[in-house]
Design a protein around this motif. Structure first.
Motif, short mmCIF file in Angstrom:
data_model
loop_
_atom_site.label_atom_id
_atom_site.label_comp_id
_atom_site.label_asym_id
_atom_site.label_seq_id
_atom_site.Cartn_x
_atom_site.Cartn_y
_atom_site.Cartn_z
N TYR A 98 -2.91 7.76 -8.17
CA TYR A 98 -1.82 6.78 -8.25
C TYR A 98 -0.48 7.48 -8.47
O TYR A 98 0.50 7.20 -7.81
N GLN A 99 -0.45 8.42 -9.41
CA GLN A 99 0.79 9.12 -9.74
C GLN A 99 1.23 10.07 -8.63
O GLN A 99 2.41 10.19 -8.35
N TRP A 100 0.27 10.77 -8.02
CA TRP A 100 0.62 11.81 -7.07
C TRP A 100 0.70 11.34 -5.63
O TRP A 100 1.19 12.06 -4.77
N THR B 289 2.65 9.04 -4.19
CA THR B 289 4.05 8.97 -3.78
C THR B 289 4.74 10.32 -3.98
O THR B 289 5.51 10.76 -3.13
N SER B 290 4.46 10.97 -5.10
CA SER B 290 5.10 12.26 -5.38
C SER B 290 4.77 13.29 -4.31
O SER B 290 5.64 14.05 -3.88
N PHE B 291 3.52 13.32 -3.89
CA PHE B 291 3.12 14.27 -2.85
C PHE B 291 3.89 14.00 -1.56
O PHE B 291 4.33 14.93 -0.89
N SER B 292 4.06 12.74 -1.22
CA SER B 292 4.80 12.37 -0.01
C SER B 292 6.23 12.88 -0.08
O SER B 292 6.77 13.40 0.90
N ILE B 293 6.84 12.73 -1.23
CA ILE B 293 8.23 13.17 -1.41
C ILE B 293 8.31 14.69 -1.31
O ILE B 293 9.21 15.23 -0.65
N ILE B 294 7.36 15.38 -1.92
CA ILE B 294 7.34 16.84 -1.86
C ILE B 294 7.19 17.32 -0.41
O ILE B 294 7.91 18.21 0.04
N ALA C 188 1.06 6.11 1.43
CA ALA C 188 1.47 7.46 1.05
C ALA C 188 0.26 8.39 1.04
O ALA C 188 0.37 9.56 1.43
N HIS D 235 1.15 2.84 -2.01
CA HIS D 235 0.46 4.04 -2.44
C HIS D 235 -0.62 4.45 -1.44
O HIS D 235 -0.83 5.63 -1.19
#
Length: 170
Positions: free
Chosen positions: A44-46, A48-53, A141, A138
């Protein structure tokens, strides 16, 4: 595709998704207890973050390819990743589909303590409610991981198959 089609049909002709939500959501605490499990919380946390990275990496890599001629070979990969993210999760899912379907999240439905009626999957809204449940941001993503299957496919199944299994599983 058959699994997604089958799941969609089950949710379309039954209240399976609502019943599943009732089993896994605590309206009193306004909490999904499974969310606290490490693997679920990580995804859940990663997601979206992975997509941004990946998007920032692709953007930077694309700019570098114009400065350093040795990086020209990686420009196509960077462009593929960047366009996949922009067209898929950003524009199509969050920009078009969520606004079209306007499906309330489970916690926003009357059966789970919310104030909006439950709507079946693929049911076009007649109200002005701006739900953002479908399609899941999510989940879209997470499908960015599937892009790596297409990048690894020319190198053979040794890399492509695990990338596909991991991307779909995530």
């Amino acid at each position: 595709m058959l699994i997604m089609l089958g799941g969609t049909l089950i949710c379309l002709f039954t209240d399976f998704d609502l019943e599943l939500s009732k089993q896994h959501y605590d309206p009193v605490k306004d909490d999904w207890p499974a969310r606290h499990r490490p693997w679920i919380n990580l995804s859940y946390q990663w997601g979206t973050s992975f997509s941004i990275i990946v998007a920032f990496w692709a953007l930077i890599r694309g700019f570098i390819s114009y400065i350093h001629p040795r990086s020209l070979a990686k420009r196509g990969v960077a462009l593929f990743l960047l366009l996949s993210i922009l067209i898929g999760p950003v524009i199509l899912v969050n920009g078009v589909l969520k606004d079209t379907w306007r499906r309330p999240r489970p916690r926003e439905t009357i059966g789970l303590g919310g104030s909006h009626p439950y709507r079946k999957v693929l049911e076009i809204p007649h109200r002005k409610f701006r739900g953002k449940s479908f399609p899941g941001g999510h989940a879209s993503a997470g499908f960015i991981l599937v892009m790596f299957y297409f990048l690894f496919k020319p190198k053979g199944w040794k890399w492509a198959a695990p990338a596909l299994v991991f991307g779909v599983g995530w």
